[in-house]
Design a protein around this motif. Sequence first.
Motif, short mmCIF file in Angstrom:
data_model
loop_
_atom_site.label_atom_id
_atom_site.label_comp_id
_atom_site.label_asym_id
_atom_site.label_seq_id
_atom_site.Cartn_x
_atom_site.Cartn_y
_atom_site.Cartn_z
N ASN A 1 0.87 -1.13 -0.03
CA ASN A 1 -0.05 0.05 0.18
C ASN A 1 0.79 1.21 0.00
O ASN A 1 0.19 2.49 0.13
CB ASN A 1 -0.99 0.06 1.26
CG ASN A 1 -0.25 -0.07 2.49
OD1 ASN A 1 1.04 -0.36 2.67
ND2 ASN A 1 -1.13 0.17 3.53
N VAL B 1 -2.37 -3.80 0.36
CA VAL B 1 -2.30 -4.18 1.57
C VAL B 1 -0.98 -3.74 2.23
O VAL B 1 -0.03 -3.66 1.43
CB VAL B 1 -2.42 -5.65 1.85
CG1 VAL B 1 -2.48 -6.21 3.13
CG2 VAL B 1 -3.55 -6.06 1.14
N ASN B 2 -0.74 -3.51 3.54
CA ASN B 2 0.24 -3.53 4.35
C ASN B 2 0.96 -4.55 4.10
O ASN B 2 0.99 -5.78 4.77
CB ASN B 2 0.15 -3.31 5.84
CG ASN B 2 1.41 -3.23 6.61
OD1 ASN B 2 2.45 -3.18 5.94
ND2 ASN B 2 1.03 -2.86 7.84
N GLY C 1 3.85 -5.40 5.64
CA GLY C 1 4.27 -6.01 6.63
C GLY C 1 3.54 -6.63 7.56
O GLY C 1 3.81 -7.40 8.75
N ASP C 2 2.11 -6.81 7.07
CA ASP C 2 1.32 -7.64 7.89
C ASP C 2 0.82 -8.92 6.80
O ASP C 2 0.01 -8.88 6.21
CB ASP C 2 -0.09 -6.64 8.01
CG ASP C 2 -1.25 -7.46 8.75
OD1 ASP C 2 -1.02 -8.65 9.05
OD2 ASP C 2 -1.80 -6.64 9.29
N VAL C 3 1.59 -10.08 7.11
CA VAL C 3 1.31 -11.20 6.29
C VAL C 3 -0.14 -11.79 6.54
O VAL C 3 -0.78 -12.24 5.59
CB VAL C 3 2.34 -12.25 6.66
CG1 VAL C 3 2.09 -13.61 5.88
CG2 VAL C 3 3.81 -11.70 6.43
N THR C 4 -0.71 -11.53 7.69
CA THR C 4 -2.16 -11.93 7.80
C THR C 4 -2.95 -11.15 6.92
O THR C 4 -4.11 -11.92 6.26
CB THR C 4 -2.49 -11.79 9.21
OG1 THR C 4 -1.68 -12.71 10.13
CG2 THR C 4 -3.94 -12.31 9.50
N ALA C 5 -2.83 -9.98 6.73
CA ALA C 5 -3.62 -9.10 5.85
C ALA C 5 -3.52 -9.52 4.54
O ALA C 5 -4.44 -9.47 3.54
CB ALA C 5 -3.37 -7.70 6.16
N ARG D 1 -2.56 -12.56 3.44
CA ARG D 1 -3.26 -13.66 3.27
C ARG D 1 -4.64 -13.57 2.81
O ARG D 1 -5.21 -14.30 2.13
CB ARG D 1 -2.92 -14.72 4.47
CG ARG D 1 -3.62 -15.93 4.61
CD ARG D 1 -3.41 -16.91 5.59
NE ARG D 1 -2.04 -17.02 6.04
CZ ARG D 1 -1.05 -18.25 5.60
NH1 ARG D 1 -1.93 -18.84 4.88
NH2 ARG D 1 -0.08 -18.33 6.05
N ASP E 1 7.59 -7.74 5.18
CA ASP E 1 8.05 -8.88 5.93
C ASP E 1 8.02 -9.88 4.73
O ASP E 1 7.44 -10.72 4.47
CB ASP E 1 6.72 -9.61 6.67
CG ASP E 1 7.10 -10.84 7.47
OD1 ASP E 1 8.17 -11.37 7.22
OD2 ASP E 1 6.30 -10.88 8.55
N ASP F 1 9.76 -0.62 12.57
CA ASP F 1 10.19 -1.74 11.91
C ASP F 1 11.47 -1.90 12.29
O ASP F 1 12.34 -2.90 11.55
CB ASP F 1 9.79 -1.63 10.51
CG ASP F 1 8.24 -1.80 9.90
OD1 ASP F 1 7.48 -2.25 11.00
OD2 ASP F 1 8.00 -1.33 9.07
N ARG G 1 12.61 -5.82 12.57
CA ARG G 1 12.66 -6.46 11.28
C ARG G 1 13.88 -5.95 10.44
O ARG G 1 14.44 -6.70 9.56
CB ARG G 1 11.41 -6.49 10.60
CG ARG G 1 11.01 -6.96 9.30
CD ARG G 1 9.82 -6.77 8.65
NE ARG G 1 8.68 -7.13 9.49
CZ ARG G 1 7.65 -6.63 9.57
NH1 ARG G 1 7.22 -5.36 8.71
NH2 ARG G 1 6.66 -7.06 10.56
#
Length: 395
Positions: free
Chosen positions: A106, A130-131, A133-137, A139, A163, A293, A296
């Motif tokens: 994003n 999508v962000n 850095g947010d793998v859940t988002a 996914r 990430d 971050d 990371r």
Amino acid sequence: MKNEKASLVRPDALPASASRPVVTPLSPSVVYASDTPDMLDAQYEGKLHGYTYSREGHPNADVVGRRLDRMEHAPHPGVVTASGMAAVSAVLLGLMRSGDHVIGGNQLYGRSLRMMNEDLPRLGIATTLVNPGDVTAVRAAIRPETRMILVEVVSNPTLAVADIAGLAALAREAGVLLVVDNTFTTPRAFKPFEQGADIVIHSLTKLLAGHSDVMLGWVAAADAALNDRLRVFAVTSGMTPSPFDCWLAERGMLSFDLRFDRAQATAARLADHLAGLKGVRRVLYPARADHPDHARAAELLDGQFCNMVSFELDGGRTAANAFTRGAEGLSFAPTLGDVGTTISHPASSSHRGMTADAREALGMSEGFFRISVGLEDPVTLCDVFTTAVAAAMDA
């Protein structure tokens, strides 16, 4: 008087020489002659290496391409293109088709965002931002028709760190391509192929060439068939790089390591200096412990935090105008990677296509600036920023 036989216009080849030039010759020729049709067939069939028509390749592009291939540990020879956006376009337009879906970070470069938001949907290619850095988002954004995830290692301009390890694992699991734009970080700080990327992109225009007089891009894929598709699309669509730009870029790349190390060291000093100035609301530099971050970045970049610093001034556009006027001797320009420090204001340049609310949501206010640190003396550079910030506070 006896008439002399008229000479041919181009009768001679280059003179033979037992020695060779130390500096790569500039080769502006658009066409290359072969001895016979059989020899031309052999070149097109890959049995002989040679040049035919410069849109399909030329010596100066190959010299630059081979250098970056080695730097990135690319599995196959990359494609040098006429700009960084040409490299992005080769990936998005050369590999995707109507009905496909692409996930993008994003905070991509402004023109990459425009392509994601406007051009791809017009061609029937769906996109989601999508962000990274947010793998859940990320996914959650994957669909059955998702074919690709496109991210920058360090985002433009808030320097958020993706990430990459998590995204690479997710891409493998989902069977989609992970495309990494490595322009900000460069191979000096990060090698995406070694971390699971399928495709790597560069804007050679920036720090690699390093003198603001070249416009070039580069793209390579880990898979040989995909790499060939990228090359064919770039040739077909005329993304040919200028031989002169390639010649200049080679010169710039010879000093890249030295320039990177000097600019990075100064960037760290400048970030700490800005953080201590009254009127500076926040400073973003991945080496600093207060960067969101930082952990990371420390793990991913192995101590190479690059030359980009972002910061936010108190005050709005009035303070921003006063700051740029007060930064005497520095270029206020929408670029990065020059030998001189440049200052960019995303709200009026790279991200002007976004609404003010959308920029604010990503942390880009009217007082937000991105700095590409150059090769100036660190003490002198800090003094210039002290004066410019004071001018902004007085506005």
